[in-house]
Scaffold this active site. Structure first.
Site, PDB file in Angstrom:
ATOM      1  CE1 TYR A   1      62.302  13.944 -13.859  1.00 20.53           C
ATOM      2  CE2 TYR A   1      61.679  11.955 -15.050  1.00 20.53           C
ATOM      3  CZ  TYR A   1      61.962  12.594 -13.862  1.00 20.53           C
ATOM      4  OH  TYR A   1      61.928  11.894 -12.671  1.00 20.53           O
TER       5      TYR A   1
ATOM      6  CG  PHE B   1      70.542  15.854 -10.159  1.00 22.59           C
ATOM      7  CD1 PHE B   1      71.165  16.800 -10.945  1.00 22.59           C
ATOM      8  CD2 PHE B   1      70.651  14.511 -10.534  1.00 22.59           C
ATOM      9  CE1 PHE B   1      71.891  16.426 -12.076  1.00 22.59           C
ATOM     10  CE2 PHE B   1      71.373  14.130 -11.653  1.00 22.59           C
ATOM     11  CZ  PHE B   1      71.990  15.091 -12.433  1.00 22.59           C
ATOM     12  CD  GLU B   2      63.527  12.358  -9.719  1.00 20.15           C
ATOM     13  OE1 GLU B   2      63.206  11.472  -8.923  1.00 20.15           O
ATOM     14  OE2 GLU B   2      62.681  12.978 -10.410  1.00 20.15           O
ATOM     15  CB  ILE B   3      68.983  12.599 -15.616  1.00 19.81           C
ATOM     16  CG1 ILE B   3      69.603  13.980 -15.367  1.00 19.81           C
ATOM     17  CG2 ILE B   3      68.907  12.347 -17.118  1.00 19.81           C
ATOM     18  CD1 ILE B   3      71.006  14.137 -15.921  1.00 19.81           C
TER      19      ILE B   3
ATOM     20  CG  HIS C   1      60.360   9.663  -7.776  1.00 25.39           C
ATOM     21  ND1 HIS C   1      60.741  10.751  -8.531  1.00 25.39           N
ATOM     22  CD2 HIS C   1      59.016   9.594  -7.905  1.00 25.39           C
ATOM     23  CE1 HIS C   1      59.681  11.312  -9.079  1.00 25.39           C
ATOM     24  NE2 HIS C   1      58.619  10.628  -8.703  1.00 25.39           N
TER      25      HIS C   1
END
Length: 708
Positions: free
Chosen positions: A508, A589-591, A626
């Site tokens: 995601y 912002f996370e990938i 996280h």
């Protein structure tokens, strides 16, 4: 010496703590000890100078004005002001000076009691004489007085709570009959909140059989006959007269939008289209436009005419094939490019005998309680990975979301067409769904967050939680008094990857409304993650506000000991001697891999943190959770810094200027945060690739050593 002069007091303090380990500090064994000693002396002198300055330095008028402008622009981010703008002043001194200079004070018990007496006979904000109140509480800002009044009136509006009595239930049934569409009137007469009344009514009628789907000819004739008898206003009586098992709203919408003989079905004139566009330009809200249109056309027929007449102005859509010039849509373009929009906007008669477009499959049950309202796909996905763009957003953020989506599409997703999943804790409006789906050719799904993912757990003490919220708010900690912010952080920490619309994907990319993207991306980051064994990707790493997480590090240490964890990345975030260094990856912002959060180890970690109740008692953010989870379960080579993705959130930006003909258009008004003292990027780059082995034992022992 010039470098030392610019060191912040916190940096000096940490430097002094490791002065005896000079090889680690300078990362070289060839450094001359004499130079080292002279440097330490200089650092100590600089620290003494700053400490002395903090004690005696007074605020100038220019500094005070600068502080006011910073608070106006960024909000009360005292730690950031201390580190970036006033390095010789402590954060608590800055906060104290600001509120002193404004002349504001906290609410005293006597003031609270005086205000409560003043509002004793008032039930609505519109009844308040604000000038009298502001003169009575001269030590309070106007926003303080208004916020306090709003809080007291909201408590009065829902003062009755707990179990419903039999009399209340009977009264609720009678009131719903008398006020079938006015829940506010029902709420005021029962002295319960609108939400309480709606939920109780739904529960009492949970076994009622409600017909959905197409209206028959017999139903239409019965409705028209009943309207002749009772008029087109009392649809509750019309429902009783027809004996229909449909809801009052269904019957009313059927009559007003489709079978009313007075409906104007002629083609739209240019004057009507212009009036429609002018109203939309003024109010920017489809519902408001419908109420103000001087026309007898069906309400659901307004939107398609608006699209056909003024599509470019409504959508503000840029044509990639026309060098960025805004383009008007022809009828053929609308038919080809927006197949399925009628489904999203309710602009076609979904209850009619036959559908005007045979290839458009319209679901019979249109209720928003379903977890998904899906746009029909226009084109196939081009990206090869099983990935999704996940966005948590609310209806009121439509403008920010459209600006962000425009940039995201132009910079990346128009080339790959990865699907979007939009999530909300309340039903998405038709206006929002249309405005979003009009901007992309990718598949779009709209989901409702289940209440169990967005609610206070039973083990959380509501009284203690409210006390903590009030305390955080009184200390002016960012989002400290916000309950919805805590729901959001808890959802992003432990639930978003379990939502049904996200469950089938492997990767995601998290996007938020209002963020900006500055660089063209000519490769697939999801493919990069998979081929290189990456589990988590970030662009900005910074330090957290310490007041929001006073016990999170200790709980993380406890969890690591109880589970005998072995880590190599956790030391980037802290050590046994100094504790947590506040560094974290900014998760707006996370990938990342969804399997990272689905892993049993992470689920156990989240469940343990959730059991403490500190998502609500304190203000734990999902970014910290996280980040520490990555420290517990990943190696450094599984985490990637996306240096080539230009990104901005609030006043923090990461962007690398790659020249006049490069792929990035970095902002002129926002500096690169990588060079800011509050950034942790230098620590990340200098952290060894193999890390430090940190072994935890359930008996409390722990061992740390560098990995060769």
């Amino acid at each position: 010496m010039s470098l030392i002069q610019h060191l912040h007091p916190k940096s000096l303090y940490k430097t002094l703590l490791v002065q005896r380990s000079w090889k680690l500090f300078f990362h070289t064994s060839s450094f001359q000890r004499g130079h080292y000693l002279s440097l330490v002396e200089a650092i100590e002198k600089r620290a003494a100078d700053i400490t002395s300055a903090q004690k005696r330095q007074t605020w100038t008028k220019e500094e005070t004005e600068t502080l006011k402008e910073l608070v106006k622009k960024h909000g009360p981010r005292w730690t950031m002001f201390s580190e970036c703008y006033f390095p010789s002043r402590r954060a608590d001194y800055i906060r104290k000076h600001y509120y002193t200079s404004q002349g504001f004070t906290r609410w005293t018990p006597e003031e609270k009691e005086t205000l409560a007496r003043h509002l004793q006979d008032i039930t609505d904000l519109g009844q308040i004489d604000w000038s009298t109140l502001e003169n009575k509480f001269t030590s309070k800002a106007r926003s303080q007085v208004r916020a306090r009044c709003k809080e007291l009136l909201s408590r009065k509006a829902s003062q009755r709570s707990g179990r419903w009595t039999v009399d209340e239930v009977n009264q609720l049934c009678e009131l719903v009959k008398n006020y079938p569409d006015d829940w506010h009137a029902v709420s005021q007469k029962l002295q319960r909140s609108v939400k309480q009344c709606k939920n109780k009514w739904s529960y009492e009628n949970r076994n009622a059989i409600i017909t959905t789907g197409k209206f028959s000819d017999e139903e239409d004739k019965a409705i028209l006959k009943a309207v002749e008898t009772f008029g087109a206003t009392d649809f509750y009586k019309i429902k009783q007269a027809t004996g229909s098992s449909r809801t009052v709203m269904q019957i009313r919408d059927r009559y007003e939008s489709f079978i009313n003989p007075a409906l104007d079905r002629s083609p739209w004139s240019e004057e009507e289209k212009q009036q429609l566009f002018d109203l939309y330009t003024k109010y920017r809200n489809v519902s408001a436009v419908k109420k103000r249109m001087d026309t007898k056309r069906q309400k659901n027929g307004i939107t398609p005419s608006f699209i056909n007449g003024k599509a470019a102005e409504l959508l503000n859509r840029e044509s990639i094939g026309n060098d960025g010039v805004q383009m008007h849509f022809s009828e053929e373009q609308l038919d080809n490019e927006h197949l399925g929009l009628e489904n999203l906007l309710d602009i076609e008669d979904t209850t009619a005998k036959s559908s005007p477009k045979k290839d458009l499959q319209v679901p019979e049950n249109r209720e928003e309680t379903k977890p998904i309202v899906e746009k029909l796909p226009n084109t196939k996905q081009i990206g090869r990975e099983n990935a999704v763009i996940v966005i948590l957003v609310r209806n009121r953020e439509i403008q920010q979301m459209r600006r962000t989506l425009r940039q995201f599409e132009d910079r990346f997703n128009r080339k790959y067409k990865y699907p979007y999943v939009f999530l909300n804790d309340e039903p998405f409006s038709n206006e929002f769904k249309f405005a979003i789906t009009s901007m992309t050719e990718a598949d779009v799904k709209f989901g409702l967050v289940p209440s169990e993912m967005w609610s206070i757990p039973k083990h959380v003490n509501g009284t203690v939680m409210q006390q903590q919220l009030d305390d955080y708010a009184a200390r002016h900690i960012l989002y400290g008094g916000s309950l919805s912010y805590r729901h959001m952080c808890r959802f992003n920490s432990g639930f978003f990857y379990r939502h049904p619309l996200v469950a089938d994907y492997d990767y995601y990319w998290r996007v938020e409304p209002g963020v900006e993207f500055y660089c063209d991306l000519d490769y697939d980051p999801f493919t990069f993650m998979r081929e290189n064994g990456k589990e988590y990707g970030f662009t900005i790493t910074l330090k957290e506000i310490p007041e929001t997480i006073p016990t999170l590090w200790d709980h993380t240490m406890k969890f690591a000991h109880e589970h005998d964890l072995n880590t190599t990345l956790l030391k980037f975030f802290g050590n046994p001697q100094e504790g947590y260094n506040l560094c974290h990856f900014w998760s707006n912002f996370e990938i990342a891999s969804l399997n990272l959060w689905r892993d049993e180890r992470y689920q156990a970690y989240f469940d343990y943190l959730d059991s403490t109740g500190n998502f609500f008692y304190e203000r734990w953010g999902d970014a910290i959770v996280h980040s520490l989870a990555a420290g517990l379960f990943l190696n450094k080579n599984q985490v990637h810094f996306f240096n080539d993705i230009g990104y901005k959130h609030d006043s923090f930006a990461h962007c690398v200027d790659d020249g006049l003909f490069g792929k990035c258009m970095c902002p002129y008004d926002t500096p690169n945060f990588d060079n800011d003292p509050g950034s942790c990027l230098d620590q990340w780059k200098s952290y060894p690739e193999k890390g430090y082995r940190w072994d935890f034992r359930s008996n409390g022992e722990q061992h740390i050593w560098p990995v060769n």
